[in-house]
Scaffold this active site. Structure first.
Site, PDB file in Angstrom:
ATOM      1  N   ASP A  40     -15.809   3.844  48.285  1.00 56.46           N
ATOM      2  CA  ASP A  40     -15.561   2.609  49.308  1.00 56.46           C
ATOM      3  C   ASP A  40     -15.698   3.119  50.611  1.00 56.46           C
ATOM      4  O   ASP A  40     -16.629   2.318  51.182  1.00 56.46           O
ATOM      5  CB  ASP A  40     -14.400   2.247  48.532  1.00 56.46           C
ATOM      6  CG  ASP A  40     -14.055   0.516  49.186  1.00 56.46           C
ATOM      7  OD1 ASP A  40     -15.030   0.252  49.601  1.00 56.46           O
ATOM      8  OD2 ASP A  40     -12.749   0.250  48.869  1.00 56.46           O
ATOM      9  N   THR A 131     -13.272   6.942  38.207  1.00 55.54           N
ATOM     10  CA  THR A 131     -13.051   8.323  37.962  1.00 55.54           C
ATOM     11  C   THR A 131     -12.605   9.034  38.987  1.00 55.54           C
ATOM     12  O   THR A 131     -12.572  10.481  38.942  1.00 55.54           O
ATOM     13  CB  THR A 131     -14.279   8.612  37.161  1.00 55.54           C
ATOM     14  OG1 THR A 131     -15.529   8.988  38.154  1.00 55.54           O
ATOM     15  CG2 THR A 131     -14.747   8.165  35.921  1.00 55.54           C
ATOM     16  N   TYR A 134      -8.739   6.717  41.090  1.00 55.15           N
ATOM     17  CA  TYR A 134      -7.935   5.780  39.923  1.00 55.15           C
ATOM     18  C   TYR A 134      -7.827   6.540  38.807  1.00 55.15           C
ATOM     19  O   TYR A 134      -7.402   5.790  37.692  1.00 55.15           O
ATOM     20  CB  TYR A 134      -8.903   4.651  39.768  1.00 55.15           C
ATOM     21  CG  TYR A 134      -8.820   3.341  40.797  1.00 55.15           C
ATOM     22  CD1 TYR A 134      -7.872   3.523  41.694  1.00 55.15           C
ATOM     23  CD2 TYR A 134      -9.366   2.225  40.602  1.00 55.15           C
ATOM     24  CE1 TYR A 134      -7.497   2.534  42.798  1.00 55.15           C
ATOM     25  CE2 TYR A 134      -9.104   1.187  41.501  1.00 55.15           C
ATOM     26  CZ  TYR A 134      -8.064   1.309  42.662  1.00 55.15           C
ATOM     27  OH  TYR A 134      -7.901   0.344  43.670  1.00 55.15           O
TER      28      TYR A 134
END
Ligand code: AR6
Length: 185
Positions: A40, A131, A134
């Site tokens: 992100d 993965t 999170y």
């Protein structure tokens, strides 16, 4: 490594998704859509500040101020990225006792593919959703991801789907999941 499903191609590669030249890349975002770490952060960094503006607009107008739900997906432009679009989805935060998380993870892949298809796109690249931060166990996540993608490609004419893994170790796990699932197709 790649496989052909009908008129579609599913490819596994190792690399940095921000460099992908598919029409869309998928972001493993969080519900706020305001950026974060991991993939992100890398996508926002490479796309430039207009991406955050676009995400703010989606939160306000499309989501009426609510966060994006787990397993759902929205689309923005790609701004400074080689990809024209970014599809933002929210994977589940892994929890050993959460009964719905496998379905939510599968939904991320399915909803992203559906959104891309609705916009007539024919190439998309995914990271390994959930993965990293999170903490979803990668072996299970890889099986869910490959199954969700292959199930979709068996029912639709889409084009090219890439899984862009960030390490050789992750690539091997996805490679093994792809072998197991294609043996059973
Ligand atoms: N290209 C491809 N894969 C990458 C890249 C990259 N440039 N960078 C990291 N990865 P994560 P999540 C891999 O943590 O688990 C964020 O803060 C990484 O090695 O990015 O879904 C969000 O804002 C891992 O295999 O996503 C959320 O709060 C995979 O991408 C939260 O993290 C996913 O790791 C989402 O956590």
């Amino acid at each position: 490594m790649h496989i052909i499903i009908g008129e579609n191609r599913l490819e596994l590669t190792i690399g940095d998704i921000t460099k992908e030249e598919t029409e869309a890349i998928v972001n493993a975002a969080n519900g706020s859509l305001m950026g974060g770490g991991g993939v992100d952060g890398a996508i926002h960094q490479a796309a430039g500040p207009e991406l955050l503006q676009a995400c703010r607009k989606i939160r306000k107008e499309q989501l009426k101020g609510e966060p994006l739900g787990t397993g759902e997906a929205v689309i923005t432009a790609g701004y400074n990225l080689p990809a024209s679009y970014v599809i933002h989805t929210v994977g589940p935060i892994w929890n050993a006792h959460h009964p719905n998380q496998d379905k939510q993870l599968a939904s991320c892949y399915r909803q992203a593919l559906k959104l891309a298809k609705e916009l007539d796109l024919s190439s998309i690249a995914f990271p390994s959703i959930s993965t990293g931060v999170y903490r979803f166990p990668i072996k299970t996540a890889a099986e869910i991801a490959i199954r969700a993608i292959t199930n979709y490609l068996q029912t639709a004419t889409f084009g090219q789907v890439k899984m862009v893994l960030f390490s050789e170790a992750d690539f091997r796990v996805y490679q093994s999941a792809l072998k197991n699932i294609t043996d059973s197709l």
